[in-house]
Design a protein around this motif. Structure first.
Motif: not given
Length: 124
Positions: A49-54
Motif C-alpha cells: 500500500a502507498a499514498k500520496n499525502w498531498i
C-alpha cells in the motif's frame, strides 16, 4: 540522513489484526509518498500500500484490499498500516518506504528511503 523506523510486527493467529507504524528519524523531511512493501522468504519484495499525502491518491495491492488500511498521524509524522483479517499468506518482513515522487508507485525502485523491516507472522 533520513531513516525510517518500523514497529508493530509480531505473531498473530489467522483472522487477527496488527498495526504497523513507521516514523522517519534523523533529518526532518516531508515525503510526498509513503507506503509499505513486504517480502516473504524466497520471494521478491512486493507492494502492499502507498499514498500520496498531498493529492490523496492511494494504491493497495489486490491481495490486501478491504483488509489493510494506510493512514498517517500528521502531528507525530507517523504512517500506519492497519492489517485486519490476517492470513498466513500475509507472513513476511514488512518494510516502510518513502518517495519524493508524485505517484504512489508499486515499484520498489521508485522509492528513496527504506526502513529495516518488521516481521509479521500469521499462524493458521
Amino acid at each position: 540522513q533520513v531513516q525510517l523506523v518500523e514497529s508493530g510486527g509480531g505473531l498473530v493467529q489467522a483472522g487477527g489484526s496488527l498495526r504497523l507504524s513507521c516514523t522517519p528519524s534523523g533529518r526532518t523531511f516531508s515525503w510526498n509518498v509513503m507506503g509499505w512493501f513486504r517480502q516473504a522468504p524466497g520471494k521478491e519484495r512486493e507492494f502492499v500500500a502507498a499514498k500520496n499525502w498531498i493529492f490523496g491518491r492511494i494504491n493497495y495491492a489486490d491481495s490486501v484490499k478491504g483488509r489493510f488500511t494506510i493512514s498517517r498521524d500528521n502531528a507525530k509524522n507517523t504512517v500506519f498500516l492497519q492489517m485486519n483479517s490476517l492470513e498466513p499468506e500475509d507472513t513476511a518482513l514488512y518494510y516502510c518506504a518513502a518517495s519524493s515522487g508524485r505517484w504512489p508507485s508499486l515499484r520498489p525502485n521508485d522509492y528513496d528511503a527504506w526502513g529495516q523491516g518488521t516481521q509479521v507472522t500469521v499462524s493458521s
